[in-house]
Scaffold this active site. Sequence first.
Site, short mmCIF file in Angstrom:
data_model
loop_
_atom_site.label_atom_id
_atom_site.label_comp_id
_atom_site.label_asym_id
_atom_site.label_seq_id
_atom_site.Cartn_x
_atom_site.Cartn_y
_atom_site.Cartn_z
N GLY A 43 7.01 11.47 0.67
CA GLY A 43 6.96 11.01 -0.71
C GLY A 43 7.02 9.50 -0.81
O GLY A 43 6.77 8.79 0.16
N HIS A 49 -0.54 5.85 2.41
CA HIS A 49 -0.70 7.31 2.29
C HIS A 49 -2.04 7.66 1.63
O HIS A 49 -2.74 8.58 2.08
CB HIS A 49 0.42 7.91 1.42
CG HIS A 49 1.79 7.76 1.98
ND1 HIS A 49 2.76 7.00 1.37
CD2 HIS A 49 2.37 8.28 3.09
CE1 HIS A 49 3.88 7.07 2.06
NE2 HIS A 49 3.67 7.82 3.12
N GLN A 165 -1.38 4.55 11.89
CA GLN A 165 -1.07 3.89 13.17
C GLN A 165 0.34 3.34 13.20
O GLN A 165 0.93 3.17 14.28
CB GLN A 165 -2.08 2.76 13.41
CG GLN A 165 -1.87 2.01 14.72
CD GLN A 165 -2.71 0.76 14.82
OE1 GLN A 165 -3.75 0.66 14.18
NE2 GLN A 165 -2.26 -0.21 15.61
N LYS A 166 0.92 3.05 12.03
CA LYS A 166 2.27 2.47 12.00
C LYS A 166 3.26 3.34 12.76
O LYS A 166 4.19 2.85 13.39
CB LYS A 166 2.73 2.28 10.55
CG LYS A 166 4.09 1.58 10.43
CD LYS A 166 4.39 1.23 8.98
CE LYS A 166 4.66 2.48 8.16
NZ LYS A 166 5.93 3.16 8.55
N ASP A 167 3.06 4.66 12.71
CA ASP A 167 3.91 5.60 13.44
C ASP A 167 3.19 6.08 14.70
O ASP A 167 3.08 7.28 14.97
CB ASP A 167 4.27 6.79 12.55
CG ASP A 167 5.11 6.37 11.35
OD1 ASP A 167 6.17 5.77 11.57
OD2 ASP A 167 4.70 6.64 10.21
#
Length: 324
Positions: A43, A49, A165-167
Amino acid sequence: MASTSSDLPASSIPIFTTVASYREWRERAFRNGQSVGFVPTMGALHEGHLALVRKSLSENDLTVVSIFVNPAQFAPHEDLSSYPRTLPGDLKLLEAEQVHPATDGPASCEFRTPAAVFVPNVKEMYPSGIVQNVTDQKGTFIEVKGYIVTKLFNIIQPTNAYFGQKDIQQAFILKRLVTDLLLSHPSPERLHIVPTARDPTDGLALSSRNLYLTPGGRKVAPTLRQALLAAEQSWKAGSTKEDCIAKAKAIVESNKQKATSEELAVELKLDYVEMNDAKTFDILEPQARRQAEEQVVILSGALYVDKTRLIDNILLGNTTNILG
């Protein structure tokens, strides 16, 4: 059948709160031969997102977004109750998303919009109960995240799944999990890693946790990005890993002085900067240097801005077969 609970905001998108109700909907998609794209979230949706949602809309007949704040992912020093919960706003953002799918056949006037939102509670996701302290869970933090996403894969049964990509570490581990567990929905080649969405003004990686930042904290939040870019430049110039990390740390130390000024009054604390082999996750040796372009290295870091932990990474090398 979608949920009609009075506790949920009104939405034009069907909302499912139970595994059973969602699986009825998914079974119809199976019967109709429709592909399902999946974007898992906690959320507090932002442009990062929504970029994943748009990619899913463009590549699948139906797109499902999950919204679940997983208690097991919160460390002892993190306040689960303070995590932003913005379901009404999240639904409005999703309702506004429309993508005209590219087709090889006759042009269609139809736009695709998100087809369903899965919003389970903790009991639904952990029917046997949950240990809500991540330090008491078996395995590392990344493994805990992999566990919950694997559960979501089992429920959603996506044709394709999309991650930012951040994760990157989570995404790579999930690729390994779907391979080792022989999952078909999604299969490893259908788990997609999409480049990190960033603030166009200063390159800060978009994150729900950015909402925690004070105005002063927001000004110095790009420090991690700046540090990683300095390390990347050093790596491309032929420096050792040790020297690259030193360059990154120097940027952080320099910005620390600015952050503690009376005007900003922000504390910066570097958690880590590291370089790992993208295939094995092995940490590079201090004297390692850039090799062939085919070798991909994950340059990643985490930085506390006051109490808010920000993460970011840069992929060094040929990412053609990784991102997309």
